[in-house]
Structures are given as structure tokens and as C-alpha cells.
Enzyme design. Structure first.
Site, PDB file in Angstrom:
ATOM      1  CE  LYS A   1      26.462  -9.786 -15.815  1.00 51.98           C
ATOM      2  NZ  LYS A   1      26.756  -8.836 -16.274  1.00 51.98           N
TER       3      LYS A   1
ATOM      4  CB  SER B   1      28.566  -9.004 -12.533  1.00 56.08           C
ATOM      5  OG  SER B   1      28.397  -8.003 -12.871  1.00 56.08           O
TER       6      SER B   1
ATOM      7  CB  SER C   1      29.719  -5.261 -13.775  1.00 58.44           C
ATOM      8  OG  SER C   1      29.940  -5.957 -12.752  1.00 58.44           O
TER       9      SER C   1
END
Lengths: 99, 495
Positions: B74, B149, B173
Site C-alpha cells: 500500500k 482505504s 481500511s
């Protein structure tokens, strides 16, 4: 409560965030809607409840660890400045602050 | 071949080299470009890591289960040599001089980085639509969001590009995108995984974790990520934190039980507030069926209550923005990040750089945070939210007196259409209702695939454990995955 233009200006200035005039109204409306949501907290009886900052303190008090205040070699000045927008002689450049 | 276990078996049997696996992953990433899951791909960097892994194999290294296995990070984790943007224009050209601890540890374990993954800007969002670099598509239906997210991290696994990725969870997330893309993820106990080099959003909530197809793979990657790090002041060094998650997990799954009582002795708490109004019928049905599966195989189901579940939303949306406004004050256009081209003086430069560099959601959260921390409001909002936070955490402790694990839905619905909720931020915040309490309490939480809705969109089962109970959660999820095949199904077109 609603988020009027004066409040938004004051908060934006505290947050060092320029809010263009054409975004004031819509941002204010979104902030007001959010305040309606968070205002639900006001009705909760929290008398005698201590604020919880570190989540694991819910079961036993957690203290944040501090490192010894000693110089270490981890900082590489050149590498750490490679992303700076403007530098000179190993210093960060900003617009003139004093006349 | 989809799981880490598949990949490492192929590598150990010399059926594939790390370079071949990396080349294949890069080709898949290119073929699935339309998903917009990756923000930065660099074949040279990836292949150099893969060659180093092959060199270790050639030298006879056999004790590294993750050696040569592809992973992607990420973009909230900084990576030396790669761009690290946090999904923000503010950091569009930022290249970190150091690796996040998580990245450093997975690199040391021999995992090969395939690229950096799209996410909501500074991890603020539940749909990945807040990325400055565009929305990510859900591989199950490309007109839909992958969740957020960690949306890019979820989509890349679900589409079969990489077998594992890193993500971070501040209010859901890791769990919510995993649920919406049909993969497995675990948010560990707060403090298990170092936050060093994980671009900060809300420091008392942020926690990194792995995403993969299976619980077993999550256990392997989490074990490599976790552990004490002196560079993070909230990193845990207690005895409980020192126990190897993989060793504890292996020990639990190795204990032989008769096949029809896999879950004998396990008490599952089901909070009634997680099955209230607003939960979609399909999600409710799939989660109930999953809990029935546990029950059928020996588990006891206990009715519990988490009475302040709804209050977790206002508490979170005070605390997280407050911490964000403080953390994001570092972006001033001076030391790193975007600097405006035109300005009158130094204050104007900072205010304009921030206005240009941050997206709308981030600005809204900074302003909210500055407001709730400002004079006259600090007690009424921030301290009150922290008091409610303690009550929420205590509710979980009360619940754990009568159960070992808590189960329920991850999110009220399956993945929604891109653009469907983006005009009403508060409506999107309400979608976080089942994940926020766990984050506020710092507890570990998982998402495990448990079926599909009538449109064949994945549904996730949330498993919540008490502090440091990750191995028990992963073992329960692993046994469930031995009984079901939801985690093995894949969307068409992106295999």
C-alpha cells in the site's frame, strides 16, 4: 450548530489551509453535516470516565516509551533533504521572514 | 496457483524461480491496468529483488517460507527507491530515503516487491475514490468500488496479480476492502506492527496488517511484519507481544480434533447491534450462515451486546480527524512535498501549498480536527470522544467475559457503485459502523470471505478477538476455510 463562513475562516487559518472563496459554501455545508453527526456525543453520560488516548490502556495503563536523549547516526542530512522543494548549502529555503 | 503456500511450494520444488513469478506478476499487473490498483511499477527494481531471492535459493536457503514470493505495498508505506505518495498530490513525486519497518522486514524475509498500491489519500476513505490518482475498480464488478482505504491492495490480490499485499487499518481500511473483494485480511492488536515509515493518519488508531487469499497466508505474512521496533514509541514489547504468531497459529491448527467438532469449546459472541436496521438482507444471511457453520462444527453461540456500536461513528470522526490535523501539519511545502508556485509570504506559501496538495476529504478532516481541538471545543468534542472511546473499549471487555471471539458483518452492504456515495461524506462514514469500534478499542479484527450477495459480490465475515488473540482468530478462520471454498473463488476476466 452550523459552520458559518467566519468560523470556517478562523479554523482554516489555524490549520494553515487556504480555502478558495468558491469552496467556502460547500465546504461549510459538509462541515455542518459532520457536526450534526458528532454532536451525538453530547448526550452520552461520561461522568467519572477518564479519556482514553492509548487504546490498550483500556485494560492496563500504557506509557509511551521514550528513547534516551542521545545523538545517533540515523540522520543522513543529504538523503533527508533530497525531497525538499528548495535548498541551499544544506539548508531549507523559505521566503524572507524578517525585513 | 494463487496462495503464498502454492507459490512457496513451487519455488521449493524448483518448478518456478522468483524471477519467473515476478515476471508473471508484472505481466498480470500490466494486463489489469484498468483496475488502477498500482500507482508505481518498476520492473527493474522488482526483478533485481527477484534475482536476489533466486541467489538465496541457489545458495541453499530453505528456512524462509516467504523467500521469492511476490507482494505489493500500500502506498502508505514508504519504500526506498520507489515513489511513496500516500495517494496524495502532496507527495506525488516523493521518494523516501528509507524503508518502513514493515517493508524492511518483508524484504528481509525475501518477499519480492511488485509495486506500490493505490489507496485513499492518506488512507482517509472507505471506497478508494479519494485517491488523487483516481478510483480503483473492484475485480468482481469493475463499475464498483473495491472498498477502502486499502482498495488497491485488495483489488491486486482479488484479481490474482499478487498473492499478498500490505495494508493499513485506521477505522476498517484492511477489513472492509477485504470483505468487498472476497479476500482475507487481519488488523492486528494496536502496537503489534510498527508504524515507523507508515505515513501517519491517526496515530492512536493506525495499524498495518497483511491481506491475502487465506488465513494461513495472513498468519505467515503477519508473523514476518510484526514485532517490537524501537523506532515506534507505541510498538509493544510485552511478553504477549513476543510470542510468534505463526508458531502459535501452527500449534493451534495442528491439534487434532474429530472433523465434525472442529470448533469444540469455542464460544462465539454475536452482538445484536451488528444485525440491526441498515444491514443488507444478503449480508445478514451470509454472515448468519457462516456463524451456523461454526455452530454445526461444535462452537457455542452466545448472544452479546455492544451497546455503544452506533456511538463509535461520532467518536471516531472526532478522534481520527483531530489526530490527522496534527499529523498532517508536517506538510508545509518546506522540507518535502508540494510547494505552490505563487505566494505572497511564508504563511501564504504554506496555506497555498496545502490547499493545492490536499484533496477535499483530507481538507475536511484537517478542518474538523482543527475545530474539535480548538479553544472552547476541546473538552466538549475531543475529550468527550475519548471518554466515549473508553466506554466502547470496556463494552468489548465485558463481552469477552462470555465469549472467546466475536463475529458479525464487516460492512452493512456489499461494494457500491463508483460515484454512488461520493457526494455525501456523512452517508459514507455511516458504512464504517461495524469496524470503527474495534479500531477505537485497539483490538484485532479480521475479514474472512463467507459468500456472495444476489449480484455475486463478495461478503465478509468479521472475526474480532481480544488483545493478542490473533493466532486464535487466524486458526478459527483457517479451520473455517477448510470447510468452505469462498476464499478460493475468483472473479472472471482477471485470473
Amino acid at each position: 450548530m452550523s459552520f458559518d463562513a467566519t468560523t470556517l475562516h478562523r479554523i482554516a487559518s489555524l490549520a494553515r489551509l487556504d480555502v478558495p472563496a468558491d469552496q467556502l459554501a460547500s465546504l461549510g455545508a459538509e462541515m455542518s453535516a459532520l457536526l450534526v453527526l458528532v454532536d451525538q456525543l453530547q448526550g452520552v453520560d461520561t461522568k467519572g470516565v477518564a479519556p482514553l488516548a492509548h487504546p490498550l490502556s483500556a485494560v492496563s495503563e500504557m506509557a509511551l516509551r521514550l528513547r534516551p536523549d542521545e545523538a545517533c547516526a540515523e540522520i543522513n542530512r543529504e538523503a533527508n533533504m533530497q525531497n525538499a522543494p528548495m535548498t541551499e548549502n544544506g539548508l531549507f529555503l523559505v521566503p524572507k521572514v524578517l525585513d | 496457483m494463487r496462495t503464498i503456500t502454492d507459490f512457496s511450494h513451487a519455488l521449493a520444488a524448483k518448478q518456478a524461480s522468483a524471477v519467473e513469478l515476478a515476471t508473471d506478476a508484472l505481466a498480470k499487473a500490466t494486463a489489469a491496468k484498468g483496475l488502477n490498483a498500482f500507482l508505481h511499477v518498476d520492473a527493474d527494481l522488482t526483478l533485481a529483488e527477484a534475482r536476489a531471492a533466486d541467489k538465496q535459493f541457489a545458495a541453499g536457503v530453505t528456512n524462509k517460507p516467504l523467500l521469492g514470493v511476490p507482494i505489493a505495498h500500500k502506498d502508505i508505506f514508504v519504500t526506498c527507491g520507489w515513489r511513496s505518495t500516500a495517494g496524495s498530490m502532496m507527495l506525488a513525486n516523493y521518494v523516501s530515503p528509507f524503508d518502513a519497518t514493515v517493508v524492511e522486514r518483508l524484504r528481509a524475509a525475501g518477499m519480492v516487491c511488485v509495486g506500490k498500491l493505490n489507496c485513499d489519500e492518506f488512507a482517509m476513505g472507505s471506497s478508494n475514490e479519494n485517491s488523487a490518482f483516481g478510483a480503483v475498480q473492484n475485480p468482481w464488478d469493475t463499475s464498483r468500488i473495491p472498498g477502502g482505504s486499502s482498495g488497491g491492495s485488495a483489488a491486486a490480490i482479488s484479481a490474482g496479480i499478487v498473492p499478498a499485499s500490505t495494508g493499513s487499518d485506521t477505522g476498517g481500511s484492511l477489513r472492509q476492502p477485504a470483505a468487498m473483494t472476497g479476500i482475507t485480511a487481519i488488523k492486528p492488536t494496536y502496537g503489534r506492527v510498527s508504524r515507523y515509515g507508515m505515513i501517519a493518519f491517526a496515530s492512536s488508531l493506525d495499524q498495518g496488517g497483511p491481506m491475502a487469499h487465506t488465513a494461513e497466508d495472513c498468519a505467515l505474512v503477519l508473523d514476518a511484519m510484526a514485532g517490537f521496533d524501537e523506532r515506534d514509541s507505541t510498538s509493544l514489547d510485552s511478553e504477549k507481544a513476543k510470542v510468534s504468531i505463526w508458531r502459535a497459529f501452527s500449534g493451534q491448527i495442528a491439534s487434532k480434533r474429530p472433523s465434525n467438532v472442529e470448533f469444540a469449546g469455542l464460544r462465539i459472541g454475536v452482538p445484536k447491534e451488528f444485525f440491526a436496521e441498515g444491514l443488507s438482507a444478503d449480508v445478514g444471511a451470509r454472515v448468519t450462515e457462516a456463524i451456523e457453520t461454526f455452530k454445526k462444527h461444535g462452537a457455542t453461540v452466545v448472544d452479546i451486546s455492544l451497546p455503544r456500536t452506533a456511538l463509535s461513528i461520532p467518536a471516531y470522526y472526532v478522534i481520527a480527524p483531530a489526530e490527522a490535523s496534527s499529523n498532517l501539519s508536517r506538510f508545509d511545502g518546506i522540507r518535502f512535498g508540494h510547494r505552490a508556485a505563487q505566494y505572497a509570504d511564508v504563511n501564504d506559501m504554506i496555506a497555498k501549498s496545502r490547499a493545492e496538495g490536499f484533496g477535499r476529504e483530507v481538507k475536511r478532516r484537517i478542518l474538523t480536527g482543527a475545530y474539535v481541538l480548538s479553544h472552547g471545543y476541546y473538552d466538549a468534542y475531543y475529550l468527550q470522544a475519548q471518554r466515549v472511546r473508553r466506554l466502547i473499549a470496556q463494552d468489548f471487555q465485558t463481552a469477552f467475559k462470555s465469549c472467546d471471539l466475536i463475529m458479525g458483518p464487516v460492512a452493512p452492504t456489499t461494494a457500491w457503485k463508483i460515484g454512488e456515495k461520493s457526494s455525501d461524506p456523512v452517508a459514507m462514514y455511516l458504512e464504517d459502523i461495524f469496524t470503527l469500534g474495534v479500531s477505537l478499542a485497539g483490538l484485532p479484527g479480521m475479514s474472512v470471505p463467507c459468500g456472495f450477495d444476489h449480484q455475486r459480490l463478495p461478503v465478509g465475515l468479521q472475526i474480532i478477538g481480544n488483545y493478542f488473540e490473533e493466532s486464535a482468530m487466524l486458526a478459527a478462520a483457517h479451520r473455517y476455510q477448510q470447510l468452505t471454498d469462498w476464499h478460493l473463488q475468483s472473479p472472471g476476466g482477471h485470473k
